[in-house]
Design a protein around this motif. Structure first.
Motif, PDB file in Angstrom:
ATOM      1  N   ASN A   1      44.398  49.731  38.251  1.00 46.68           N
ATOM      2  CA  ASN A   1      44.319  48.271  38.177  1.00 46.68           C
ATOM      3  C   ASN A   1      44.219  47.664  39.581  1.00 46.68           C
ATOM      4  N   GLY A   2      45.075  48.141  40.474  1.00 47.72           N
ATOM      5  CA  GLY A   2      45.099  47.597  41.829  1.00 47.72           C
ATOM      6  C   GLY A   2      43.797  47.853  42.569  1.00 47.72           C
ATOM      7  N   LEU A   3      43.267  49.056  42.400  1.00 50.08           N
ATOM      8  CA  LEU A   3      42.033  49.387  43.100  1.00 50.08           C
ATOM      9  C   LEU A   3      40.853  48.586  42.561  1.00 50.08           C
ATOM     10  N   ILE A   4      40.876  48.291  41.272  1.00 47.88           N
ATOM     11  CA  ILE A   4      39.808  47.448  40.703  1.00 47.88           C
ATOM     12  C   ILE A   4      39.939  46.028  41.239  1.00 47.88           C
ATOM     13  N   LEU A   5      41.177  45.508  41.227  1.00 48.19           N
ATOM     14  CA  LEU A   5      41.383  44.148  41.746  1.00 48.19           C
ATOM     15  C   LEU A   5      40.952  44.047  43.207  1.00 48.19           C
ATOM     16  N   ALA A   6      41.165  45.140  43.948  1.00 55.31           N
ATOM     17  CA  ALA A   6      40.786  45.136  45.364  1.00 55.31           C
ATOM     18  C   ALA A   6      39.279  45.263  45.547  1.00 55.31           C
ATOM     19  N   GLY A   7      38.577  45.549  44.462  1.00 53.85           N
ATOM     20  CA  GLY A   7      37.122  45.612  44.529  1.00 53.85           C
ATOM     21  C   GLY A   7      36.574  46.984  44.883  1.00 53.85           C
ATOM     22  N   PHE A   8      37.370  48.023  44.655  1.00 55.70           N
ATOM     23  CA  PHE A   8      36.890  49.360  44.979  1.00 55.70           C
ATOM     24  C   PHE A   8      36.002  49.918  43.881  1.00 55.70           C
ATOM     25  N   THR A   9      35.165  50.853  44.281  1.00 57.55           N
ATOM     26  CA  THR A   9      34.265  51.474  43.316  1.00 57.55           C
ATOM     27  C   THR A   9      35.011  52.554  42.536  1.00 57.55           C
TER      28      THR A   9
ATOM     29  N   LYS B   1      45.469  38.112  44.427  1.00 57.34           N
ATOM     30  CA  LYS B   1      44.314  38.393  43.569  1.00 57.34           C
ATOM     31  C   LYS B   1      44.717  38.564  42.112  1.00 57.34           C
TER      32      LYS B   1
ATOM     33  N   LEU C   1      49.649  43.375  48.907  1.00 59.36           N
ATOM     34  CA  LEU C   1      48.225  43.308  49.261  1.00 59.36           C
ATOM     35  C   LEU C   1      47.382  42.545  48.245  1.00 59.36           C
ATOM     36  N   LEU C   2      47.811  42.578  46.984  1.00 59.92           N
ATOM     37  CA  LEU C   2      46.951  42.027  45.929  1.00 59.92           C
ATOM     38  C   LEU C   2      47.604  40.916  45.125  1.00 59.92           C
TER      39      LEU C   2
END
Lengths: 381, 328
Positions: B294-302, B46, B42-43
């Motif tokens: 790390n993944g959630l930040i890269l995905a742009g999550f809060t 990114k 998914l990332l």
């Protein structure tokens, strides 16, 4: 444990990860590129502000507008008045505000009674208000943690005729003159504007930047961050904001900055809402990446960040408020209330843009303190 | 008789049991691999798969890994240490202050001694006054947090000592980050002690069956004090590693770490009720949280969404541990 439960749990784990990451395109998360930024839901810093004004639209009055005559001071000194501090949290900023207020109360002969901090908890603050009222203070200097619940919590103080001076924000529905004496705060718009101008000038008006902002509805940081964004867009059209990411836990800014640098390795500049530990974390990420190119601007005086700027690191400017002067202004506003004088509805302290060459003056003007030895050492003096 | 009648009709059951057992044993590793694959798919575009990003995950989880090792020892004795996050901040501030005044060696010693003292007090209160570790360390958490705020009057303490900053976070040896070296050394030493020494065996025995351990001559109280001191020292080391990486210490360091640390240990195979644990598993557990974060930040999550994801994992980990405890 039996195997079906383990496998089921593992499936749930993976499904959760997939669900949470897989919906990123449509999720309400803060965007990490400019194209999606336009389509994304509005964030807490998308505010169409162009100047500093109070929470209820009040026009600002400089702190210099608060003056007390010799006769006023004599009356206060003879009056046996007292004041309490009910702060929202504990921080270096609050310490400096309190120091300024305490010194001014000392000059005016107003005794300082109870001092408490609510640790950003509205119910704790409500309890502290009740406790404070038992000693019948003449004035309370405070910052309402939650404007809505504070409207009820401060009502007993209003009924008792206690002069309320608010830092930065007021309880919802409160009216100046009848419910409270004055709001005293930073020139929040000027702080964000100065930060944008410092970063813009350091980049010679062109390049790409990332913005790491405090992602919670909080008047002070929201106004400053919005002023930064609006100024950057209007005054520096050749600087592209290629990444925006919010945080609610400032200890996570290292991870956020690292991810931002991964996606935008040629970032020319970064802005982070405040220094401790926000900018400290960003600096850590820049050092780990071996990045000496990206320029950093942040808000509030913080020794490790000042050391980085003194050593010629990534930090090019720190924009600070005049916390000590704010405290003095709050004390003066309380004195206005006690004396029955009409105080300014919204008194503001100016912003300070501190660069490497003005660090010593910055400490003095912001915190009324001399430069700490470590920062002095970093300056090589 | 019964077995011989059933076996020909369901020959797949033993094989599935073996698979199930393997999944149990390597649950954390499988979870890490699955999350990695999901993130990579998914990332990948990114920057998730970039070597520097993957390295960042390990670097950023180093303090958590160090503390999770301490948690493995503490949980293995059926105790818990909730004060580690607070110890991180106080030790870092004491260390940073003394480094500025007296240099690297004294500063590091002072920081580690602060953690050891906190652990010793925890251990003595638990063993001598027979107080539950949950309540003792919860109280100590508040006490130490207050001390941290009072010690430097909420001010951050910068560290200019380049040698310290290099050794404890920002430097490298032959191109290998000092944080990687700290992680590797801590895992190797702790794994050896936990798995291959009498001390490690006593730790497990003290948590598995306290009465039996006492009868067999194991000084259970001494073990409990020892693991609490170890937990304090490792929390202090984590504080020094934060300080080296940030070039300074502040009272906010480690403030949100304790839940992640305990969850990393538990998801790595350490039982909350003692008697079982894994140092390597704790490392994998902390990597899971680091990678997910790390993944959630890269995905742009809060941050809120990141916490939801962490909460899901913690609940699953605890559910697994509780089910295992009941079944055993």
């Amino acid at each position: 444990m039996n195997k079906p439960s383990t496998l089921a749990a593992a499936s749930v784990l993976v499904a959760a990860a997939i669900a949470l990451t897989g919906c990123s395109a449509a999720g309400p998360g803060t965007p990490t590129d400019s194209s999606s930024a336009k389509a994304a839901q509005k964030t807490v810093i998308d505010l169409p502000i162009t100047k500093t004004e109070g929470p209820n639209g009040e026009a600002p009055t400089p702190l210099s507008g608060l003056t007390l005559s010799d006769a006023d001071v004599a009356k206060l000194q003879a009056g046996g008045y007292s004041a309490d501090f009910l702060w929202h949290t504990s921080s270096q900023f609050v310490q400096a505000v309190q120091a300024g207020a305490t010194a001014e109360f000392g000059r005016l002969g107003i005794k300082v009674g109870l001092t408490a901090n609510a640790n950003m908890n509205a119910s704790t603050q409500a309890n502290q208000i009740q406790t404070a009222l038992a000693s019948k203070p003449s004035a309370i200097l405070t910052l309402p943690v939650d404007p809505d619940s504070a409207a009820q919590a401060f009502q007993p103080a209003v009924k008792d005729g206690v002069k309320l001076v608010f830092l930065s924000n007021t309880p919802t529905g409160y009216k100046q003159g009848t419910d409270y004496t004055s709001i005293v705060t930073d020139d929040l718009y000027a702080m964000g504007k100065d930060a944008a101008e410092q970063l813009g000038k350091s980049l010679n008006g062109k390049g790409s930047i990332g913005v790491i902002y405090y992602n919670a509805k909080y008047y002070v940081t929201n106004e400053r961050d919005a002023a930064f964004l609006n100024t950057m867009k209007s005054e520096f059209p050749k600087i592209k904001i290629v990444a925006e990411q919010g945080f609610s836990d400032a200890t996570t800014t290292t991870a956020i900055a690292s991810a931002m640098l991964t996606q935008h390795p040629n970032l020319d500049g970064m802005y982070v809402s405040y220094a401790q530990p926000g900018a400290e974390g960003v600096l850590s990420a820049l050092r780990t990446a071996g990045d000496t190119h990206t320029k950093l601007v942040t808000l509030d005086v913080d020794d490790p960040v000042m050391v980085d700027m003194a050593q010629g690191g990534n930090t090019v400017a720190v924009v600070a408020d005049q916390a000590y002067s704010l405290g003095k202004g709050m004390a003066d506003a309380a004195a206005y209330g006690i004396l029955g004088k009409k105080a300014p509805a919204f008194a503001v302290a100016g912003a300070l843009a501190i660069t490497k060459g003005t660090i010593a003056q910055g400490y003095q003007d912001s915190l009324h303190a001399s430069v700490p030895s470590t920062v002095q050492k970093a300056l090589g003096k | 008789m019964t077995d011989t009648r059933i076996e020909p009709t369901t020959p797949h059951i033993p094989a599935m049991r073996r698979v199930g057992a393997a999944v149990n044993q390597y649950f954390a590793l499988l979870a890490l691999a699955l999350i990695f694959v999901v993130m990579a798919i998914l990332l990948g575009h990114k920057g998730f798969l970039m070597p520097q990003n993957l390295l960042n995950i390990v670097l950023q989880t180093t303090p958590i890994t160090i503390m999770a090792i301490g948690a493995v020892f503490v949980l293995s004795t059926a105790e818990i240490d909730l004060s580690i996050g607070a110890v991180v901040a106080l030790s870092a501030l004491v260390g940073a202050t003394y480094i500025g005044r007296y240099g690297l060696v004294v500063g590091v010693f002072a920081g580690l001694a602060t953690g050891a003292a906190a652990g010793l007090i925890n251990g003595l209160l638990i063993t001598k006054l027979r107080l539950p570790s949950f309540l003792v360390t919860l109280g100590m958490m508040g006490l130490i947090t207050g001390l941290s705020q009072w010690y430097t009057n909420l001010e951050a303490v910068p560290v200019l000592n380049r040698t310290f900053n290099g050794i404890f976070g920002s430097g490298s040896v032959f191109g290998v980050s000092s944080l990687i070296i700290w992680t590797g050394v801590a895992i190797l030493v702790a794994h050896y002690v936990y798995r291959h020494t009498r001390t490690g065996a006593h730790v497990l025995a003290a948590g598995d069956n306290t009465r039996a351990a006492r009868v067999s001559g194991i000084k259970v109280d001494r073990i409990r004090i020892g693991v609490m001191v170890l937990s304090g020292v490792l929390a202090a080391l984590a504080g020094l590693l934060y300080t080296g990486r940030l070039h300074g210490a502040s009272y906010t360091l480690g403030s949100t770490d304790q839940l992640t640390v305990i969850a990393a240990a538990v998801i790595g195979g350490t039982r909350l009720f003692g008697g079982k644990g894994s140092v390597v598993g704790a490392f994998i557990g902390s990597l899971i949280f680091g990678m997910l974060n790390n993944g959630l930040i890269l995905a742009g999550f809060t941050n809120a969404q990141q916490q939801i994801a962490q909460g899901i994992i913690i609940v699953i980990a605890i559910a697994l541990t509780l089910r295992e405890a009941r079944s055993s």
